[in-house]
Every structure is written in C-alpha cells, then in structure tokens.
Enzyme design. Structure first.
Site, PDB file in Angstrom:
ATOM      1  N   LEU A   1       0.839  -1.195   0.000  1.00  0.00           N
ATOM      2  CA  LEU A   1       0.000   0.000   0.000  1.00  0.00           C
ATOM      3  C   LEU A   1       0.878   1.250   0.000  1.00  0.00           C
ATOM      4  CD1 LEU A   1      -2.688  -1.123   2.626  1.00  0.00           C
ATOM      5  CD2 LEU A   1      -2.615  -1.528   0.141  1.00  0.00           C
TER       6      LEU A   1
ATOM      7  N   ALA B   1      -0.301   4.462  -1.653  1.00  0.00           N
ATOM      8  CA  ALA B   1      -1.091   5.477  -2.353  1.00  0.00           C
ATOM      9  C   ALA B   1      -1.183   6.794  -1.602  1.00  0.00           C
ATOM     10  CB  ALA B   1      -2.509   4.946  -2.610  1.00  0.00           C
ATOM     11  N   GLY B   2      -0.968   6.765  -0.281  1.00  0.00           N
ATOM     12  CA  GLY B   2      -1.200   7.961   0.512  1.00  0.00           C
ATOM     13  C   GLY B   2      -0.078   8.973   0.433  1.00  0.00           C
TER      14      GLY B   2
ATOM     15  N   GLY C   1      -9.363   4.670   2.081  1.00  0.00           N
ATOM     16  CA  GLY C   1      -9.092   3.698   3.118  1.00  0.00           C
ATOM     17  C   GLY C   1      -8.326   2.498   2.601  1.00  0.00           C
ATOM     18  N   THR C   2      -7.798   1.714   3.541  1.00  0.00           N
ATOM     19  CA  THR C   2      -6.955   0.589   3.195  1.00  0.00           C
ATOM     20  C   THR C   2      -7.726  -0.548   2.522  1.00  0.00           C
ATOM     21  OG1 THR C   2      -7.192  -0.127   5.501  1.00  0.00           O
ATOM     22  CG2 THR C   2      -5.184   1.060   4.913  1.00  0.00           C
TER      23      THR C   2
ATOM     24  N   GLY D   1      -3.857  -0.061  15.548  1.00  0.00           N
ATOM     25  CA  GLY D   1      -4.859  -1.095  15.593  1.00  0.00           C
ATOM     26  C   GLY D   1      -4.417  -2.127  16.610  1.00  0.00           C
TER      27      GLY D   1
ATOM     28  N   ASN E   1      -1.250  -4.059  15.725  1.00  0.00           N
ATOM     29  CA  ASN E   1      -1.324  -4.555  14.354  1.00  0.00           C
ATOM     30  C   ASN E   1      -0.162  -3.969  13.554  1.00  0.00           C
ATOM     31  OD1 ASN E   1      -2.088  -5.309  11.778  1.00  0.00           O
ATOM     32  ND2 ASN E   1      -3.760  -3.826  11.646  1.00  0.00           N
TER      33      ASN E   1
ATOM     34  N   HIS F   1      28.283  26.607   6.416  1.00  0.00           N
ATOM     35  CA  HIS F   1      29.207  27.416   7.214  1.00  0.00           C
ATOM     36  C   HIS F   1      28.810  27.435   8.682  1.00  0.00           C
ATOM     37  CE1 HIS F   1      30.391  29.073   3.300  1.00  0.00           C
ATOM     38  NE2 HIS F   1      29.118  29.355   3.093  1.00  0.00           N
TER      39      HIS F   1
END
Length: 391
Positions: free
Chosen positions: A6, A8-9, A83-84, A135, A160, A308
């Site tokens: 995953l 995509a975010g 969402g996932t 989770g 999780n 510097h």
C-alpha cells in the site's frame, strides 16, 4: 505468494517532508522506505509485487519499474484515498489465489514475513508500550479473536503491524462500510474474516511504523546498524573516517573532516573542509556539509546544505534546504523531558530531537531553532531569529 504493498497515501503527518514525495518514497539509508518493504517481501518469498499508488504515483512507478528484485511488479491506481480496504480492492485483480498485504511505510523483517506467508490466513502483531496509537489485536492461544482501530481503552498491548496474509476468498469481504473515520478499513475486513475462519496471530520481533518525521529518523538509525565500511568516493589524505563509514562513488570529503560512523555519505555529496559528522547520520545525494559544521544523528535529504559554521543535531533537512551561516538546531530541553513537535504538540518520545526543515527552506545567518520546531516548505527566517514555534 503475491504481495500487495500500500503506497497510495501522501502521509500528511509527515509534512513538510511529503510535499515533494509520497511517504513510502522517503529515504531510509540508501533507498526509499517502500524499497525496504519490497526487499523484505521478496526475501520472504513474494512472487509478484503489486503497488497500490495514488499521490505522486509516478515517483513509485519510476523507481520500481516492471521488475524489482527478480519478481514482476504491477500497479493499481487508487484515484481517491478512501481507506486501506479500498486500496486492496483496487489491487486484488492483479493477484492470484492467496495474497499478502503490507503497509508501504512500515519496516519489516523478512523472517517475520516468511512466517506470516506460511500461515494463511494470518495477521502480524508486535508488543508495544502504548497500543492506543495503533490497531490492537486480541488473541486466544495464537488465534486472532478481534481487532479494533486506535481504541481509547486497548484490550491488549498487541499492535497490528499492517501485515496480512489473506486467503483467496477474502477478496469477497472487501466491500466493508465506511468507519467513523470516513474510510473503508482493512481491519474491518479482518474482523469479518475472523468471524468465518481461524486467523493465526504471528508475532513480529522486529517492526517499525514510520508515521511522523522523528520516526523517519529512527528508521534511518535502525538501517545504519547494519552499515558496512566502504570508501568509494574521493577522500582527502587529511580526513579521518572512523568506524563504519560508507562513502559512495561521486562523494567528496575534503581536508580536516572527521567522520565517526555509522555514517552514509551518498553520491554527489560534499563534506568539508574541517567538518565533523557523528553517526548515525545520512548525508543524501548532492547534499553539502561545509566548513566548521557539525552534524550529529541527522538526515540530510537530496541537495540539502549546511555550508558554514552551523550545528545540525537530531534533525531532518528536506531536499534543497539551505542553512545560513551560524544556524543552530537545539535538540535538548532544559527540563530533560522528551521533546514535543508538530501542530498537536505531540511527544516524540525522544530525549533529543532537533528540527524538521522542509524542502527549499532558507535560514538567515545566526538563526536558532528550538527543539521540535518544524519549518514548512520554502519558509525563510531572518538573520538572528530565534524560532520557537512551527511556521
């Protein structure tokens, strides 16, 4: 085992570093975070990688191409980040049979993933001191009995890890309803699966969640633990490299420089003269550390420069950031409490943490940055400023 990663975010909690790159493509040592995930998956037996992409998808696609680590790579596009579970639903048409799902912004160990792949259906967990941020998995005798997302009163200390091995039939369970957070959650899919099948809980003894900028610093620290000494760039005879220091081809180290490993100096980087770098530190491609500059336990991304008389401690410099002469990042509170950072004044759980300096930031000479300060993309500071709040 086909593996869905995953990616995509955008990673809004990682801003400003993700203004110019998706979170899974932020660097950890010598390659992006998602590449570490892919490497672990391939080592564990993945036969195909499918990336779910969205934000700046071409960054992911151009890096991984159509083959990575000897296995084919495909892409599923998630036009809106819903969402996932939605992300997995976009990708399942690319996989055959049982499949695994991994977060593209976590750090996994290949041996743990191999055990996960062997126990379909299964979910990975690890023991944490504060499970309310994750989770949380409930188990009974090695079997998953339930999972709840970021509970106020966690039923266990088992977090999780965002690593799942699903049976082929799980693709029929992906049509879950939106949660209270307005997203279709993969944890709800797992809950439905638990009601139908015996799901094995696989303990991970090594895992990291890269959610905030200070987590990226921790991931780089962890990655550099296995760094080996290798000097392939141009090193002046009067420079001193101590311990596990890697100087990539194309990097240049001038006279009077002292480097205490573990330190990784990437292609095109220039160090010195008379600079001091203490590990664990990564000086990224084309970054510059100049005269009388000290860098300690920091991450300089591509093209960042401190040329510097500056001190950079426990900090992250975004791509193209430039520190004016005399810029100092304070990294320790006088009360010795953990440094807080971010819009919500979140504890970093780090005794020492400096600044997060976004892409293109320019500091004026003699700027002082207080611990935990975050400077947004293209921010400027005036000469002599003391910055004690985000901007």
């Amino acid at each position: 085992m086909d593996v869905i990663i995953l990616a995509a975010g955008r990673g809004t909690r990682m801003c400003p570093l993700t203004d110019g790159a998706p979170k899974p493509m932020l660097p950890v040592a010598d390659r992006p975070l998602a590449a570490h995930v892919a490497d672990a998956a391939v080592s564990a037996g993945a036969e195909k990688l499918v990336f779910t992409v969205g934000y700046r998808s071409t960054d992911v696609e151009s890096f991984f191409g159509t083959e990575y680590g000897g296995v084919p790579v495909e892409y599923a596009h998630q036009p809106t980040r819903s969402g996932t579970a939605d992300a997995v639903a976009m990708a399942v048409t690319h996989v055959d049979g049982a499949f695994a799902v991994l977060n593209g912004d976590n750090v996994y160990d290949a041996a743990n993933l191999a055990r996960l792949f062997e126990h379909v259906p299964a979910v990975g967990y690890t023991r944490v001191s504060d499970p309310s941020a994750y989770g949380v998995v409930s188990t009974d005798g090695g079997t998953v009995t339930g999972i709840v997302e970021k509970p106020a009163n966690p039923p266990s200390n088992l977090a999780n890890t965002g690593a799942y091995a699903f049976p082929d039939g799980a693709r029929k369970l992906l049509d879950v309803q939106e949660s209270e957070r307005g997203e279709r959650e993969l944890t709800d899919v797992l809950g439905r699966l638990v009601d139908r099948e015996t799901v094995t809980a696989v303990e991970f003894d090594s895992w990291a969640d890269v959610a905030y900028p200070w987590d990226l610093l921790s991931a780089n620290e962890q990655a550099l633990e296995s760094l080996e000494r290798a000097v392939n760039g141009a090193v002046h005879a009067d420079a001193s490299l101590r311990g596990r220091v890697t100087v990539e081809a194309g990097a240049t180290i001038d006279a009077g420089v002292v480097v205490d490993g573990p330190v990784l100096i990437r292609d095109g980087a220039t160090i010195g003269p008379n600079a001091y770098i203490r590990g664990p530190t990564v000086v990224g491609p084309d970054a510059a550390v100049g005269h009388a500059v000290e860098v300690k336990n920091s991450l300089l991304l591509s093209g960042a420069s401190a040329n510097h008389l500056s001190y950079v401690g426990d900090s992250i410099l975004g791509p193209g950031a430039n520190l004016g002469a005399g810029t100092v990042t304070a990294n320790l509170r006088h009360d010795d409490e953990p440094v807080h950072a971010g819009d919500d004044d979140r504890p970093t759980n780090r005794r020492k943490f400096g600044a997060v300096i976004g892409p293109g930031v320019k500091t004026g000479i003699n700027t002082s940055l207080q611990p935990g300060v975050m400077l947004s993309t293209d921010t400027w500071t005036k000469p002599g400023e003391v910055v004690d709040a985000d901007r």
